[in-house]
Design a protein around this motif. Structure first.
Motif, PDB file in Angstrom:
ATOM      1  N   THR A 301       0.863  -1.110   0.077  1.00  0.00           N
ATOM      2  CA  THR A 301       0.055   0.066   0.025  1.00  0.00           C
ATOM      3  C   THR A 301       0.814   1.095  -0.079  1.00  0.00           C
ATOM      4  O   THR A 301       1.954   1.181   0.287  1.00  0.00           O
ATOM      5  N   GLY A 302       0.362   2.699  -0.698  1.00  0.00           N
ATOM      6  CA  GLY A 302       1.177   3.635  -0.586  1.00  0.00           C
ATOM      7  C   GLY A 302       1.812   3.700  -1.985  1.00  0.00           C
ATOM      8  O   GLY A 302       2.616   4.614  -2.027  1.00  0.00           O
ATOM      9  N   GLY A 303       1.351   3.152  -2.853  1.00  0.00           N
ATOM     10  CA  GLY A 303       1.742   3.431  -4.398  1.00  0.00           C
ATOM     11  C   GLY A 303       3.136   2.887  -4.424  1.00  0.00           C
ATOM     12  O   GLY A 303       3.534   1.805  -4.032  1.00  0.00           O
ATOM     13  N   ASP A 304       3.984   3.891  -5.124  1.00  0.00           N
ATOM     14  CA  ASP A 304       5.504   3.449  -5.120  1.00  0.00           C
ATOM     15  C   ASP A 304       6.288   3.953  -4.098  1.00  0.00           C
ATOM     16  O   ASP A 304       7.358   4.095  -3.835  1.00  0.00           O
ATOM     17  N   GLN A 305       5.527   4.494  -2.812  1.00  0.00           N
ATOM     18  CA  GLN A 305       6.192   4.811  -1.766  1.00  0.00           C
ATOM     19  C   GLN A 305       5.671   3.998  -0.517  1.00  0.00           C
ATOM     20  O   GLN A 305       5.150   4.604   0.470  1.00  0.00           O
ATOM     21  N   PRO A 306       5.571   2.772  -0.449  1.00  0.00           N
ATOM     22  CA  PRO A 306       5.040   2.170   0.522  1.00  0.00           C
ATOM     23  C   PRO A 306       6.003   1.960   1.875  1.00  0.00           C
ATOM     24  O   PRO A 306       7.200   2.855   1.698  1.00  0.00           O
ATOM     25  N   LYS A 307       5.719   1.588   2.915  1.00  0.00           N
ATOM     26  CA  LYS A 307       6.592   1.497   4.118  1.00  0.00           C
ATOM     27  C   LYS A 307       7.834   0.806   3.942  1.00  0.00           C
ATOM     28  O   LYS A 307       8.922   0.883   4.704  1.00  0.00           O
ATOM     29  N   ALA A 308       7.862  -0.195   3.047  1.00  0.00           N
ATOM     30  CA  ALA A 308       9.090  -1.174   2.679  1.00  0.00           C
ATOM     31  C   ALA A 308       8.865  -1.662   1.281  1.00  0.00           C
ATOM     32  O   ALA A 308       7.735  -1.933   0.834  1.00  0.00           O
ATOM     33  N   ASP A 325      -5.022  -3.325  -2.919  1.00  0.00           N
ATOM     34  CA  ASP A 325      -5.317  -3.129  -4.298  1.00  0.00           C
ATOM     35  C   ASP A 325      -4.268  -3.935  -5.205  1.00  0.00           C
ATOM     36  O   ASP A 325      -4.200  -3.652  -6.256  1.00  0.00           O
ATOM     37  N   ALA A 326      -3.100  -4.359  -4.632  1.00  0.00           N
ATOM     38  CA  ALA A 326      -1.938  -4.910  -5.514  1.00  0.00           C
ATOM     39  C   ALA A 326      -2.256  -6.201  -5.958  1.00  0.00           C
ATOM     40  O   ALA A 326      -2.947  -7.007  -5.478  1.00  0.00           O
ATOM     41  N   THR A 330       1.732  -9.040 -10.742  1.00  0.00           N
ATOM     42  CA  THR A 330       2.039  -7.674 -11.540  1.00  0.00           C
ATOM     43  C   THR A 330       2.460  -6.703 -10.386  1.00  0.00           C
ATOM     44  O   THR A 330       3.614  -6.178 -10.704  1.00  0.00           O
ATOM     45  N   ASP A 331       1.807  -6.216  -9.379  1.00  0.00           N
ATOM     46  CA  ASP A 331       2.230  -5.481  -8.619  1.00  0.00           C
ATOM     47  C   ASP A 331       2.823  -5.981  -7.263  1.00  0.00           C
ATOM     48  O   ASP A 331       3.804  -5.322  -7.059  1.00  0.00           O
ATOM     49  N   ALA A 332       2.764  -7.030  -7.061  1.00  0.00           N
ATOM     50  CA  ALA A 332       3.257  -8.027  -6.241  1.00  0.00           C
ATOM     51  C   ALA A 332       3.795  -9.161  -6.713  1.00  0.00           C
ATOM     52  O   ALA A 332       3.199 -10.133  -7.407  1.00  0.00           O
ATOM     53  N   LYS A 333       5.025  -9.427  -6.525  1.00  0.00           N
ATOM     54  CA  LYS A 333       5.953 -10.306  -7.180  1.00  0.00           C
ATOM     55  C   LYS A 333       6.685 -11.162  -6.225  1.00  0.00           C
ATOM     56  O   LYS A 333       6.757 -10.773  -4.937  1.00  0.00           O
ATOM     57  N   VAL A 334       7.341 -12.311  -6.590  1.00  0.00           N
ATOM     58  CA  VAL A 334       8.039 -13.155  -5.441  1.00  0.00           C
ATOM     59  C   VAL A 334       9.209 -13.732  -6.100  1.00  0.00           C
ATOM     60  O   VAL A 334       9.337 -13.999  -7.293  1.00  0.00           O
ATOM     61  N   PHE A 335      10.291 -13.894  -5.179  1.00  0.00           N
ATOM     62  CA  PHE A 335      11.474 -14.560  -5.650  1.00  0.00           C
ATOM     63  C   PHE A 335      11.796 -15.805  -4.488  1.00  0.00           C
ATOM     64  O   PHE A 335      11.448 -15.355  -3.255  1.00  0.00           O
ATOM     65  N   PRO A 336      12.267 -16.970  -4.629  1.00  0.00           N
ATOM     66  CA  PRO A 336      12.941 -17.812  -3.831  1.00  0.00           C
ATOM     67  C   PRO A 336      13.778 -17.173  -2.627  1.00  0.00           C
ATOM     68  O   PRO A 336      14.471 -16.415  -3.394  1.00  0.00           O
ATOM     69  N   PHE A 337      13.743 -17.789  -1.506  1.00  0.00           N
ATOM     70  CA  PHE A 337      14.865 -17.001  -0.534  1.00  0.00           C
ATOM     71  C   PHE A 337      15.991 -17.395  -1.025  1.00  0.00           C
ATOM     72  O   PHE A 337      16.389 -18.441  -1.362  1.00  0.00           O
ATOM     73  N   PRO A 338      16.912 -16.176  -1.396  1.00  0.00           N
ATOM     74  CA  PRO A 338      18.372 -16.496  -1.738  1.00  0.00           C
ATOM     75  C   PRO A 338      19.193 -17.334  -1.196  1.00  0.00           C
ATOM     76  O   PRO A 338      18.870 -17.604   0.179  1.00  0.00           O
ATOM     77  N   SER A 339      20.076 -18.148  -1.829  1.00  0.00           N
ATOM     78  CA  SER A 339      20.911 -19.128  -1.183  1.00  0.00           C
ATOM     79  C   SER A 339      22.144 -18.194  -0.258  1.00  0.00           C
ATOM     80  O   SER A 339      22.478 -17.225  -0.837  1.00  0.00           O
ATOM     81  N   VAL A 340      22.330 -18.636   0.857  1.00  0.00           N
ATOM     82  CA  VAL A 340      23.207 -18.167   1.929  1.00  0.00           C
ATOM     83  C   VAL A 340      24.523 -18.804   1.688  1.00  0.00           C
ATOM     84  O   VAL A 340      25.597 -18.278   1.498  1.00  0.00           O
TER      85      VAL A 340
END
Length: 466
Positions: A301-308, A325-326, A330-340
Motif C-alpha cells: 500500500t502507498g503506491g510507489d512509496q510504501p513503508k517497505a 489493491d495490489a 503484477t504489482d506483487a511479485k515473489v522470488f525464492p529465498f536466496p542461497s546463503v
C-alpha cells in the motif's frame, strides 16, 4: 494468518536438495505474471472422476449422510484464511447434512484445547500446526486414530512422507490439509522498477538489492516482529542454506547446542539485515510492534512509496496481499529465498486435521479434508497450498500459486519441516518465551550474538530436558 508453534517431534524427513533444485530450475520464474483463474468456491457433487482442467484423478470422495449431526472444528486461523476454510466446511455440510461450527482458537492451540477439554467441551476436530502438536495430543490421550475411510483417502492422495508426519507410534492421527512453502520473499514491483533493483539469487545479491532500494528512498524490508514465529522462519532459512541439512536436523533435535559456531554464523548473517540502520521499516521497535498481516499490507500500500519494498514469508502471504489493491504477479511479485550457502533453502510447514471426538461425523470430516474435493475449493480461493497430490494445479488462481504447488508435489517426500515446529512448545511455540522471545530480543540488539546464543541454548536445554 498466523502459523503457530507447539511441541515438536524428534523426526525430520526427506532432503532439501530436490525441491530446492526444482524451484531454482524455474518453478518460480524471475518474473511471475498472474493468470486468470476460476474463483468459484464450489467443490462439485457427491460423484465424479475429474478435477478442474480435465485431469483424470480419483473419484470424488464418498461421505455418509449426517442429517441432524453437529460438530465443531477448532483452528488458530483468522481473516480471509478462516473465511475460505468456512467455505470448505459449508460444502461438507451440503454433502452430508451435518452442521459444522468453526471455533476460533488461541495460540498456542494445545493450551487452548487443554482448557476446552478440562471444561468438558472439546471440539470434534482440531487443526494442529505441526507434527509435535499431534504427538502431544496423542500423549495426553486427546487425539483419536483416523478411521478406515479417512486413512484410505489419505493413502490415495498423499505421498508417504506427508502421511508419515501425521503418524504417532505407527498409527495415523493427522491429515495434513494445508502446507506452506516458507522460503519466499515478496516484493513491490514498482519499488524494484523505480530503484532499478533486480531479483536476487544469493544473499549478497539480496543485500545489494536492499541497498539499491534504500538509495531510492524506500526502506528495504518489512518485518512482522510482533509475531515471533516470523523471526524463527527468517533464522531457519538462513541456517538451512548456510549450515546445511545435516546440521539443520541436528539443531532441530537439539543434538547440537545453540552455542554451536553454525548458529553464530547464521545470527551474524541475519544481523546484516536486522542490524543495518534503516533497513527495517520502523526500526527494531517498529518491527516488534508490527504483526504479520500488517507487515505484508504495508509493503503493498502507498503506491510507489510504501513503508517497505520487500517482505519475507511463505506462500500464504497472498491472503494478506489480497487485502490490498495490489495484483499478485503484477504489482506483487515473489522470488525464492536466496542461497546463503551452496543451495537455496526450502522450509515447509503445515496444519493437520486431528480427530478429538471419535464420532461418525468427525471421522467423515477428516475423510473430507483428506480429499482433493475439499482442497480444490480452498485452492481456488488463493493463499493456500495443499500437499494433496490429486489436486489439479489448474485450481490455483494465479501462476505464482501454480508454480509453488507444482514444486511441492514434484518434491514428493523431499522436504525439511519448520524447525521451531519440531521443538517443544515451551521453546518453539509460545509467545513471549523461548526461541520467539530470544529472536525478538536479538532483533532489538543484533550486535549481541553471543548473548542471543546463550539465551537460546538455556531455553532449549530446559525445554528439551537436556
Amino acid at each position: 494468518m498466523r502459523t503457530s508453534r507447539t511441541m515438536g517431534t524428534r523426526r525430520t524427513l526427506g532432503r532439501t536438495s530436490r525441491i530446492a533444485a526444482t524451484l531454482a530450475a524455474g518453478a518460480l520464474a524471475l518474473s511471475l505474471t498472474a493468470c486468470g483463474g476460476d474463483d468459484d468456491g464450489g467443490g462439485g457433487g457427491d460423484k465424479g472422476g475429474q478435477q478442474d482442467g480435465g485431469k483424470d484423478t480419483a473419484a470424488s470422495v464418498t461421505l455418509p449422510k449426517l442429517d441432524g449431526e453437529s460438530l465443531e472444528v477448532a483452528a488458530v486461523w483468522t481473516g480471509a484464511e478462516q473465511e475460505n476454510f468456512k467455505k470448505v466446511l459449508a460444502e461438507f455440510e451440503k454433502r452430508t447434512g451435518a452442521k459444522v461450527t468453526f471455533v476460533p482458537a488461541q495460540d498456542p492451540i494445545i493450551n487452548f484445547l487443554g482448557s476446552k477439554i478440562a471444561g468438558g467441551a472439546p471440539p470434534d476436530v482440531a487443526m494442529l500446526p505441526q507434527p509435535g502438536a499431534i504427538k502431544q495430543a496423542v500423549d495426553k490421550g486427546w487425539a483419536k486414530p483416523l478411521g478406515a475411510e479417512a486413512t484410505k483417502e489419505l493413502g490415495e492422495n498423499y505421498s508417504p512422507g506427508w502421511q508419515e508426519i501425521g503418524k504417532v507410534g505407527g498409527k495415523q492421527y493427522g491429515v495434513y490439509y494445508k502446507a506452506a512453502n516458507k522460503s519466499l520473499i515478496w516484493y513491490n514491483a514498482q519499488v524494484f522498477e523505480n530503484a532499478g533493483a533486480a531479483e536476487p539469487k544469493t544473499w549478497d545479491e539480496l543485500l545489494t538489492a536492499a541497498q539499491t532500494i534504500y538509495d531510492s528512498g524506500v526502506t528495504p524490508f518489512s518485518v512482522g516482529g510482533a509475531d515471533g514465529w516470523t523471526l524463527t522462519d527468517w533464522f531457519e532459512n538462513v541456517y538451512l542454506s548456510q549450515a546445511g541439512p545435516e546440521k539443520y536436523d541436528q539443531l532441530a533435535k537439539h543434538e547440537i547446542k545453540w552455542t554451536d559456531p553454525s548458529v553464530k554464523e547464521a545470527l551474524t548473517t541475519l544481523a546484516e539485515i536486522w542490524g543495518k540502520k534503516d533497513y527495517v521499516a520502523g526500526g527494531a521497535s517498529g518491527a516488534l510492534q508490527t504483526e504479520f498481516p500488517a507487515s505484508v499490507t504495508q509493503t503493498f500500500t502507498g503506491g510507489d512509496q510504501p513503508k517497505a519494498g520487500m517482505v519475507y514469508e511463505g506462500d500464504f502471504v497472498q491472503v494478506n496481499i489480497g487485502e490490498t489493491d495490489a495484483e499478485i504477479g503484477t504489482d506483487a511479485k515473489v522470488f525464492p529465498f536466496p542461497s546463503v550457502g551452496d543451495t537455496a533453502p526450502v522450509v515447509s510447514g503445515g496444519d493437520a486435521a486431528v480427530v478429538l471426538e471419535d464420532s461418525k461425523a468427525a471421522q467423515a470430516l477428516a475423510t473430507w479434508l483428506a480429499s482433493p474435493d475439499a482442497a480444490t475449493i480452498q485452492a481456488k480461493l488463493g493463499g493456500y497450498l495443499s500437499p494433496n497430490k490429486n489436486v489439479d494445479v489448474s485450481a490455483y488462481p494465479n501462476d505464482v500459486q501454480k508454480k509453488i504447488a507444482e514444486a511441492l508435489v514434484a518434491a514428493g517426500d523431499d522436504f525439511r519441516f519448520d524447525m521451531s515446529d519440531q521443538a517443544p512448545q515451551a521453546f518453539g511455540g509460545t509467545p513471549g518465551k523461548g526461541e520467539w522471545k530470544a529472536l525478538q530480543d536479538f532483533l532489538k540488539n543484533p550486535k549481541d550474538v553471543a548473548g542471543a546464543q546463550a539465551k537460546l541454548e538455556a531455553d532449549a536445554a530446559a525445554a528439551y530436558g537436556s
